[in-house]
Design an enzyme around this catalytic site. Structure first.
Site, PDB file in Angstrom:
ATOM      1  N   ALA A  40      28.874  24.137  17.615  1.00  0.00           N
ATOM      2  CA  ALA A  40      29.594  24.504  16.385  1.00  0.00           C
ATOM      3  C   ALA A  40      30.657  23.452  16.086  1.00  0.00           C
ATOM      4  O   ALA A  40      30.927  23.127  14.927  1.00  0.00           O
ATOM      5  CB  ALA A  40      30.233  25.881  16.536  1.00  0.00           C
ATOM      6  N   GLN A  45      33.939  21.037   9.281  1.00  0.00           N
ATOM      7  CA  GLN A  45      34.160  20.064   8.207  1.00  0.00           C
ATOM      8  C   GLN A  45      35.634  19.968   7.848  1.00  0.00           C
ATOM      9  O   GLN A  45      36.195  18.892   7.716  1.00  0.00           O
ATOM     10  CB  GLN A  45      33.404  20.501   6.945  1.00  0.00           C
ATOM     11  CG  GLN A  45      31.912  20.490   7.061  1.00  0.00           C
ATOM     12  CD  GLN A  45      31.263  21.028   5.788  1.00  0.00           C
ATOM     13  OE1 GLN A  45      31.935  21.376   4.824  1.00  0.00           O
ATOM     14  NE2 GLN A  45      29.952  21.099   5.793  1.00  0.00           N
ATOM     15  N   GLY A  47      38.763  20.721   9.171  1.00  0.00           N
ATOM     16  CA  GLY A  47      39.710  19.990   9.991  1.00  0.00           C
ATOM     17  C   GLY A  47      40.450  20.877  10.963  1.00  0.00           C
ATOM     18  O   GLY A  47      39.994  21.975  11.294  1.00  0.00           O
ATOM     19  N   GLU A 111      44.141  24.849   2.771  1.00  0.00           N
ATOM     20  CA  GLU A 111      43.015  25.789   2.757  1.00  0.00           C
ATOM     21  C   GLU A 111      43.562  27.192   2.561  1.00  0.00           C
ATOM     22  O   GLU A 111      44.770  27.427   2.703  1.00  0.00           O
ATOM     23  CB  GLU A 111      42.230  25.680   4.071  1.00  0.00           C
ATOM     24  CG  GLU A 111      41.571  24.315   4.240  1.00  0.00           C
ATOM     25  CD  GLU A 111      40.709  24.195   5.491  1.00  0.00           C
ATOM     26  OE1 GLU A 111      40.900  24.986   6.422  1.00  0.00           O
ATOM     27  OE2 GLU A 111      39.855  23.301   5.516  1.00  0.00           O
ATOM     28  N   HIS A 229      32.253  33.250   6.062  1.00  0.00           N
ATOM     29  CA  HIS A 229      32.713  32.132   5.230  1.00  0.00           C
ATOM     30  C   HIS A 229      32.120  32.325   3.843  1.00  0.00           C
ATOM     31  O   HIS A 229      30.920  32.545   3.707  1.00  0.00           O
ATOM     32  CB  HIS A 229      32.270  30.794   5.821  1.00  0.00           C
ATOM     33  CG  HIS A 229      32.990  29.630   5.218  1.00  0.00           C
ATOM     34  ND1 HIS A 229      32.780  29.229   3.919  1.00  0.00           N
ATOM     35  CD2 HIS A 229      33.932  28.802   5.718  1.00  0.00           C
ATOM     36  CE1 HIS A 229      33.565  28.194   3.657  1.00  0.00           C
ATOM     37  NE2 HIS A 229      34.276  27.918   4.731  1.00  0.00           N
ATOM     38  N   ARG A 280      39.703  33.835   3.182  1.00  0.00           N
ATOM     39  CA  ARG A 280      38.237  33.904   3.203  1.00  0.00           C
ATOM     40  C   ARG A 280      37.678  35.302   2.998  1.00  0.00           C
ATOM     41  O   ARG A 280      36.689  35.485   2.292  1.00  0.00           O
ATOM     42  CB  ARG A 280      37.734  33.408   4.558  1.00  0.00           C
ATOM     43  CG  ARG A 280      37.825  31.941   4.653  1.00  0.00           C
ATOM     44  CD  ARG A 280      37.377  31.457   5.981  1.00  0.00           C
ATOM     45  NE  ARG A 280      37.537  30.015   5.964  1.00  0.00           N
ATOM     46  CZ  ARG A 280      37.435  29.244   7.014  1.00  0.00           C
ATOM     47  NH1 ARG A 280      37.174  29.768   8.183  1.00  0.00           N
ATOM     48  NH2 ARG A 280      37.586  27.948   6.908  1.00  0.00           N
ATOM     49  N   HIS A 341      30.527  33.526  10.175  1.00  0.00           N
ATOM     50  CA  HIS A 341      31.088  32.213  10.466  1.00  0.00           C
ATOM     51  C   HIS A 341      31.829  32.155  11.796  1.00  0.00           C
ATOM     52  O   HIS A 341      31.695  31.200  12.545  1.00  0.00           O
ATOM     53  CB  HIS A 341      32.039  31.866   9.320  1.00  0.00           C
ATOM     54  CG  HIS A 341      32.611  30.489   9.381  1.00  0.00           C
ATOM     55  ND1 HIS A 341      31.810  29.366   9.460  1.00  0.00           N
ATOM     56  CD2 HIS A 341      33.893  30.042   9.372  1.00  0.00           C
ATOM     57  CE1 HIS A 341      32.583  28.288   9.488  1.00  0.00           C
ATOM     58  NE2 HIS A 341      33.845  28.670   9.456  1.00  0.00           N
ATOM     59  N   ARG A 376      41.206  35.247  10.979  1.00  0.00           N
ATOM     60  CA  ARG A 376      41.569  33.891  11.406  1.00  0.00           C
ATOM     61  C   ARG A 376      41.977  33.040  10.215  1.00  0.00           C
ATOM     62  O   ARG A 376      41.280  32.979   9.205  1.00  0.00           O
ATOM     63  CB  ARG A 376      40.373  33.238  12.095  1.00  0.00           C
ATOM     64  CG  ARG A 376      40.619  31.793  12.489  1.00  0.00           C
ATOM     65  CD  ARG A 376      39.366  31.165  13.048  1.00  0.00           C
ATOM     66  NE  ARG A 376      38.367  30.960  12.026  1.00  0.00           N
ATOM     67  CZ  ARG A 376      37.920  29.758  11.645  1.00  0.00           C
ATOM     68  NH1 ARG A 376      38.393  28.664  12.198  1.00  0.00           N
ATOM     69  NH2 ARG A 376      36.991  29.650  10.719  1.00  0.00           N
TER      70      ARG A 376
HETATM   71  C1  LIG Z   1      29.897  25.118  10.029  1.00  0.00           C
HETATM   72  C2  LIG Z   1      31.195  25.346  10.749  1.00  0.00           C
HETATM   73  C3  LIG Z   1      32.368  24.800  10.255  1.00  0.00           C
HETATM   74  C4  LIG Z   1      33.580  25.016  10.909  1.00  0.00           C
HETATM   75  N1  LIG Z   1      34.709  24.420  10.436  1.00  0.00           N
HETATM   76  C5  LIG Z   1      35.867  24.543  11.121  1.00  0.00           C
HETATM   77  C6  LIG Z   1      37.026  23.825  10.726  1.00  0.00           C
HETATM   78  O1  LIG Z   1      37.001  23.053   9.777  1.00  0.00           O
HETATM   79  N2  LIG Z   1      38.162  24.013  11.449  1.00  0.00           N
HETATM   80  C7  LIG Z   1      38.232  24.847  12.528  1.00  0.00           C
HETATM   81  O2  LIG Z   1      39.301  24.978  13.135  1.00  0.00           O
HETATM   82  N3  LIG Z   1      37.136  25.516  12.927  1.00  0.00           N
HETATM   83  C8  LIG Z   1      35.962  25.377  12.270  1.00  0.00           C
HETATM   84  N4  LIG Z   1      34.852  26.042  12.701  1.00  0.00           N
HETATM   85  C9  LIG Z   1      34.936  26.826  13.940  1.00  0.00           C
HETATM   86  C10 LIG Z   1      34.976  25.882  15.140  1.00  0.00           C
HETATM   87  O3  LIG Z   1      34.165  24.767  14.875  1.00  0.00           O
HETATM   88  C11 LIG Z   1      34.487  26.565  16.397  1.00  0.00           C
HETATM   89  O4  LIG Z   1      35.158  27.781  16.580  1.00  0.00           O
HETATM   90  C12 LIG Z   1      34.745  25.689  17.625  1.00  0.00           C
HETATM   91  O5  LIG Z   1      34.255  24.390  17.404  1.00  0.00           O
HETATM   92  C13 LIG Z   1      34.069  26.299  18.823  1.00  0.00           C
HETATM   93  O6  LIG Z   1      34.068  25.370  19.883  1.00  0.00           O
HETATM   94  P1  LIG Z   1      33.529  25.831  21.277  1.00  0.00           P
HETATM   95  O7  LIG Z   1      33.692  24.692  22.224  1.00  0.00           O
HETATM   96  O8  LIG Z   1      34.107  27.129  21.635  1.00  0.00           O
HETATM   97  O9  LIG Z   1      31.951  26.119  21.035  1.00  0.00           O
HETATM   98  P2  LIG Z   1      30.758  25.151  20.528  1.00  0.00           P
HETATM   99  O10 LIG Z   1      31.295  23.922  19.925  1.00  0.00           O
HETATM  100  O11 LIG Z   1      29.862  25.980  19.733  1.00  0.00           O
HETATM  101  O12 LIG Z   1      30.035  24.783  21.904  1.00  0.00           O
HETATM  102  C14 LIG Z   1      29.303  25.748  22.615  1.00  0.00           C
HETATM  103  C15 LIG Z   1      28.566  25.079  23.770  1.00  0.00           C
HETATM  104  O13 LIG Z   1      28.139  26.069  24.694  1.00  0.00           O
HETATM  105  C16 LIG Z   1      26.806  25.808  25.103  1.00  0.00           C
HETATM  106  N5  LIG Z   1      26.228  27.077  25.552  1.00  0.00           N
HETATM  107  C17 LIG Z   1      26.223  28.271  24.901  1.00  0.00           C
HETATM  108  N6  LIG Z   1      25.627  29.206  25.676  1.00  0.00           N
HETATM  109  C18 LIG Z   1      25.257  28.587  26.828  1.00  0.00           C
HETATM  110  C19 LIG Z   1      24.597  29.016  28.007  1.00  0.00           C
HETATM  111  N7  LIG Z   1      24.184  30.274  28.181  1.00  0.00           N
HETATM  112  N8  LIG Z   1      24.358  28.111  28.981  1.00  0.00           N
HETATM  113  C20 LIG Z   1      24.736  26.812  28.831  1.00  0.00           C
HETATM  114  N9  LIG Z   1      25.377  26.352  27.736  1.00  0.00           N
HETATM  115  C21 LIG Z   1      25.633  27.234  26.753  1.00  0.00           C
HETATM  116  C22 LIG Z   1      26.159  25.212  23.869  1.00  0.00           C
HETATM  117  O14 LIG Z   1      24.982  24.528  24.227  1.00  0.00           O
HETATM  118  C23 LIG Z   1      27.306  24.319  23.372  1.00  0.00           C
HETATM  119  O15 LIG Z   1      27.270  23.120  24.104  1.00  0.00           O
HETATM  120  C24 LIG Z   1      33.624  25.831  12.069  1.00  0.00           C
HETATM  121  C25 LIG Z   1      32.448  26.384  12.564  1.00  0.00           C
HETATM  122  C26 LIG Z   1      31.238  26.140  11.917  1.00  0.00           C
HETATM  123  C27 LIG Z   1      29.981  26.729  12.479  1.00  0.00           C
END
Ligand SMILES: Cc1cc2nc3c(=O)[nH]c(=O)nc-3n(C[C@H](O)[C@H](O)[C@H](O)COP(=O)(O)OP(=O)(O)OC[C@H]3O[C@@H](n4cnc5c(N)ncnc54)[C@H](O)[C@@H]3O)c2cc1C
Length: 529
Positions: A40, A45, A47, A111, A229, A280, A341, A376
């Site tokens: 994710a 996008q 920031g 935003e 979203h 949102r 989202h 959020r």
């Molecule tokens: C389209 C989009 C736009 C966004 N825009 C923004 C923004 O502009 N600003 C903001 O603050 N937030 C934004 N968000 C939210 C934010 O991006 C996420 O909340 C944040 O990046 C999550 O990071 P994370 O490391 O927790 O998870 P992720 O980045 O989703 O990483 C999860 C990881 O866990 C691994 N994984 C999952 N399950 C398992 C398993 N069982 N075994 C092994 N590996 C596993 C996956 O393979 C992946 O590598 C957005 C989200 C989306 C989807």
């Protein structure tokens, strides 16, 4: 069996940022269930929110966050995370991130819900750049990244009422089941948007960490608060399926884009005095209401009113992607719909990322820190992810010096080696869960709908349990099993909250009820049958 000091499950922002802090202090393994950069984080996008301008203040950022959280944020957590913002921006810059700047310093977007410009970004590809920079740095450490390795369950034992985590059981890339023993385990598995039919999330967002922690007996909080979203590109026929929803950042509305019906009627001013800049949930509910009245499948987002910036230069990723699907944002409005989202709830942690299970940490979207409360604020999640990954790592380094690896196990993993014979069952249940959640437990809820969801999910659960025991674990089977647990957590939590607050709207209780529900919804008990 593998052994390490730090096992990090997930290679998105939370996992990689943790790894960069932990790798110098012990053997570190990072698991990624698919391509390590399919996260994710990569898709963000808009920031990252941080107080970076002299016109802004911590007080204002804290107030905006608390206001949107509708009275149930943990104020101390909000304060610490907001006040760590500038330091985290510097950390990212030291790793190689170059934020957009103008003559006054950082180019900051505004935003929905923010009262100041405070979203630092890299055009509309902030997440892509974060992921690339973090990954590049991580592969240059001693941390070992294992791709296509699926954590199936946590290894947890209980002594005198206290549970402790000793690592995870993993479906390895060659299809075998293996224990990875660790002094410290960090869940960084991201969100669970796939629990709904229409989502901005990538395919990996199936709530595995939430489900594993729940099965292990961790405290899970506030799962009823799911953020939709408002503006994802409407692409019903797109192939492959994961391209079906492409997010159009809120910054587009921040810069002046407007929402209209298919007939061109602008509707947001009638719903909120902030019009397109309303938070949102307000915009998503307004779109839902408009679609209910018009019977249309989508509304239009018109970016042509944006003045003073070149759309191609400010939003190159959106421009290119829309063009790919036949829409030129400089010439015409584009069809959009709301999509699941972000999950505000998650595995409870304290300010050091510790969960209720010893030696188990959670960071990123899988975690519930208390930052977001009932809703959020845009761009607060990357801030929370990085601040908490750093804090959790610093705490984990200290703890790792006091504990040893262990062979204890209490995990009940299906031992069957029979490959799934009935893939149709898994794909049917996968679709059923998502359809039930979309119809009965999305933006507009009622007790009747939630009770129906509960009943359908119980039936699906009975079917899945049989398959889970009978067949060897596979990616599809495990993800569907996990998605079912996440769906149950959302519905259970929603049924417990007999009021409307933030992202949770129940037509049977349309008012906020502070006397009885100004509190977190807590679920702890998972009973295996
Ligand atoms: C389209 C989009 C736009 C966004 N825009 C923004 C923004 O502009 N600003 C903001 O603050 N937030 C934004 N968000 C939210 C934010 O991006 C996420 O909340 C944040 O990046 C999550 O990071 P994370 O490391 O927790 O998870 P992720 O980045 O989703 O990483 C999860 C990881 O866990 C691994 N994984 C999952 N399950 C398992 C398993 N069982 N075994 C092994 N590996 C596993 C996956 O393979 C992946 O590598 C957005 C989200 C989306 C989807």
């Amino acid at each position: 069996m593998l052994e390490c000091d730090f096992l990090i499950i997930g290679s998105g922002g939370g996992g990689l940022f943790s790894a960069l802090h932990l790798a110098p202090y012990g053997k570190t393994i990072i698991l990624s269930k698919k391509d390590p950069n399919e996260t994710a984080t990569s898709y963000a996008q808009g920031g990252i929110a941080a107080v970076l301008s002299k016109d802004d203040s911590y007080k204002s950022h804290i107030e905006d966050t608390l206001k949107l959280g509708c009275g149930i944020c943990r104020e101390d957590v909000v304060r610490v995370i907001v006040e760590s913002g500038p330091e985290i921006i510097r950390d990212l810059e030291n790793l190689g991130v170059i934020f957009d700047r103008d003559e006054d310093g950082y180019h900051l977007s505004i935003e929905g819900g923010h009262s100041n410009r405070r979203v630092a970004h890299i055009r509309d590809q902030t997440g892509r750049v974060f992921q690339d920079v973090l990954y590049h740095n991580a592969v240059n450490t001693d941390a070992k990244i294992i791709t296509n390795a699926l954590a199936v369950d946590l290894i947890v034992d209980e002594e005198e009422g206290q549970r402790t985590c000793y690592g995870a059981v993993v479906l390895t890339p060659d299809g075998t089941i293996e224990d990875i023993r660790a002094k410290i385990t960090i869940l960084a598995t991201g969100g669970a948007g796939k629990v709904y039919l229409v989502t901005s999330n990538p395919d990996i967002s199936t709530g595995d960490g939430l489900a594993m922690a729940y099965r292990a007996g961790a405290k899970i909080i506030n799962m009823e608060f799911v953020q939709f979203h408002p503006t994802c590109l409407y692409l019903p026929g797109a192939r492959p399926a994961h391209e079906r929803t492409f997010l159009i950042t809120e910054a587009a509305r921040g810069e002046g884009a407007i929402l209209t019906t298919i007939d061109g009627d602008r509707f947001m001013p009638a719903y909120d005095h902030l019009a397109e800049l309303a938070p949102r949930d307000v915009v998503s509910k307004a779109i839902y209401d408009v679609l209910s009245k018009t019977g249309d499948d989508y509304v239009l987002l018109d970016m042509r009113p944006i003045r003073g910036v070149s759309l191609k230069r400010r939003f190159p990723y959106i421009y290119e992607n829309c063009l790919k699907w036949g829409y030129d944002i400089t010439m015409e409005p584009i069809p959009v719909i709301p999509a699941a989202h972000y999950i505000c709830g998650g595995v409870e942690t304290n300010l050091n990322g510790r969960t209720s299970i010893e030696r188990l940490y959670a960071v990123g979207e899988v975690a519930y820190t208390g930052m977001h409360g009932a809703n959020r604020l845009a761009s607060n999640s990357l801030l929370e992810t990085f601040v908490m990954a750093k804090r959790a790592s610093q705490d984990a380094i200290k703890l790792s010096k006091k504990v040893k690896n262990s062979n204890k196990t209490r995990v009940h993993i299906p031992t069957s080696k029979i490959p799934t014979q009935e893939k149709i069952v898994i794909s049917h249940e996968w679709n059923s869960i998502r359809r039930v959640m979309t119809s009965y437990a999305s933006m507009m809820r009622s007790d009747h709908r939630l009770n129906l969801a509960d009943k359908y999910l119980a039936l699906i659960g009975d079917i899945l349990k049989v398959d889970y025991k009978k067949y060897a674990p596979s990616l599809d089977l495990v993800e569907t099993f996990n998605l079912h647990h996440v769906a149950c957590l959302i519905v259970k939590s929603a049924l417990m909250r007999k009021e409307s607050r933030g992202l949770h709207y129940n037509v049977d209780y349309p008012q906020q009820d502070d006397e009885n529900f100004r509190k977190e919804t807590v679920i702890t008990s998972y009973e295996e049958e």
